[in-house]
Scaffold this active site. Sequence first.
Site, PDB file in Angstrom:
ATOM      1  N   CYS A   2       0.825  -1.191   0.000  1.00 25.08           N
ATOM      2  CA  CYS A   2       0.000   0.000   0.000  1.00 25.08           C
ATOM      3  C   CYS A   2       0.862   1.245   0.000  1.00 25.08           C
ATOM      4  O   CYS A   2       2.075   1.198  -0.138  1.00 25.08           O
ATOM      5  CB  CYS A   2      -0.915   0.001   1.224  1.00 25.08           C
ATOM      6  SG  CYS A   2      -1.870  -1.517   1.425  1.00 25.08           S
TER       7      CYS A   2
ATOM      8  N   SER B 118      10.638 -12.650  -6.226  1.00 19.45           N
ATOM      9  CA  SER B 118      11.859 -12.329  -6.966  1.00 19.45           C
ATOM     10  C   SER B 118      13.068 -12.888  -6.243  1.00 19.45           C
ATOM     11  O   SER B 118      12.977 -13.352  -5.111  1.00 19.45           O
ATOM     12  CB  SER B 118      11.994 -10.806  -7.118  1.00 19.45           C
ATOM     13  OG  SER B 118      12.465 -10.226  -5.910  1.00 19.45           O
TER      14      SER B 118
END
Length: 667
Positions: free
Chosen positions: A2, A387
């Site tokens: 966020c 990742s």
Amino acid sequence: MCGITGAAWTAGQPPLDIDILRRMTTALAHRGPDDNGYYRSTDSSNASGDLSAAQPPGAALGHRRLSIIDLGGGHQPLSNEDGTVWIAFNGEIYNYRELQTDLEKRGHQFRTSCDTEVIVHLYEEYGPDCVTHLRGMFAFAIWDDRKKQLLLARDRLGQKPLVYRHDPQRLLFGSELKSLLQVPGLPRDIDPIALNEYLTYQYVPAPRCMLAGFQKLPAGHLAIYHNGELNVRRYWKPGYDQGELHGAGLDFSKPENAPAQEIREQLRTVLTEAVRLRMRSDVPLGAFLSGGVDSTIIVGLMQQLSERPVQTFSIGFPVKAFDERAYAREAAEHLGTEHHDAIVTPDALKILPQLIWQYDEPFSDSSAIPTMYLSEMTRQNVTVSLSGDGGDELFAGYDRYKAVRIAEWFDGLPRPLQKMATLKLWQHFPASVRQKSRRRRLKRLLAALGEPRERRYLKWVSIFDDQRRAALLTDDFRAAVGEADAAAPLLRAYEECPNRDFVTRTTCADVLTYLPGDILNKVDIASMTYGLECRSPFLDHHVAEFAASLPIHAKLRGRQGKRILLETFGDLLPESIQSRPKMGFGVPLDHWFRHELKPMLQETLLDGSALNRGYFRPTAVEQLVKEHLDGQWDHSYRLWSLLCLELWQRMFVDASTIPANAPATTV
């Protein structure tokens, strides 16, 4: 994942205007496209609504939400049961289920199933020490209305950003600088020391910001604002004893001497657990897959934990030297993933304005461009992507660590031989125009051998080293910088790890500086530009702490880095990927500046307003441009740094106001 923003103020001060709070929050809309929310303590404590009356200390919180967990129940800002503790939270807490179970046993009652509410109850139970219980990436603000106190905190390794401005009677904070700049009347003056450091590192190291008076909360730190005073302290750092600050930390103080097989088993266990926790999601999830060692290992563990093929993503470029798709496809076929790839032709003229706006400060790591393209492509299919970030720093994957080892061998030579080499050898070595040629790298290595070890390493990784900055900067600007040493951020990081071999100390310094300041900043901003949450299992603090304990021979052996990763996860790695050379995730800057970007380069850097800002000698800038365009030298990284700086100056300093929304896509 966020965006958060807001303010806290002392008694008698006017509350933050609700319209300003909304503008601050709107500036972060890209980070949270699904929902927004606001809280002001004044609105709840002053039932009459008379804001002219004397006000107690208060706070305002703004939030933009990207929904990942508990899609219907995670609206923020969020409070405890009686509305005395409020939070605005950015990030993910991967052990929230386990924490919630423990808190429920302690009597806490939950209204939602989201990780945000877990932090609120942890704060009720442990106060500011709640951060030591969190396993995840986070930046949050907690307003305790009973104590009239604001808590800011940032995760251990710096995956989530948090900037602030502390004035005598008010504290402003936000996920990104552009949010704070929505407040009218704030000065926008350049910090000369920050600019000097930017030219050195290609980013501004924490805690400085390019604008004077603004600061970044460093990784592993929290800050408490009470009665107008701000107390910033560290809660996690390398090399401290078990139990201190209620955590273990990155223990670089002593290497682990367990048998090799035991180390491999422990590494497999801790990294697999980190991947498993990061696969918790109520929205579609996938992974970046470059075909390098780190991303292939993460995807391989994901596939072992998944009942169906993992969605994987990679991009390539028309220039072969920048195209990794063949390796990514090989890894995907080996692991059985559902692979997506695309070839893109980066349009620098189109993406540059958005790049400058998104990064808030001058940021000249050009790999931000492909990272943004990859994030945009990935977001079209999934909302969360894992990742391999952190593998190079934690497990000695960069080629420069091999150079550090070579230099250590040189330091062991008798002094007469050292002196002979540093005076003569490198001076007669033929130069190369190409920035990344082996010949040029070797000459760079030889040229710095006679310097102290820490400064030698900085010279290798600098964009403008001391000598080049001295030639570039005006006398007046150098006077404004004063005695400040651009090496200071790196030297402080080296001091955190005093008792290990120098290669390990260098990896530690990178973990504390380059990783949060460059790599994680790059990935966070690029991914959040498109509302994509990026999770990095290597950056689980349990994995990082374990990696820090390993002896250097487990990571770097001969010319091979990441030895322990290759030995532990060989079953997940095709042979060609185990032996492939490391390829940077970059773009052809040198070519762009001589072709597509040539007009912009000349019109921007050689413009009178740019040359007369007082930072740089006009003749020095003109020489850099001419040498590059004439093919005499590859100054692409330096020119990119200067170009990003000038475009940022025009957008964030010269402009009368800072837009709350992204600019047009053409210059």
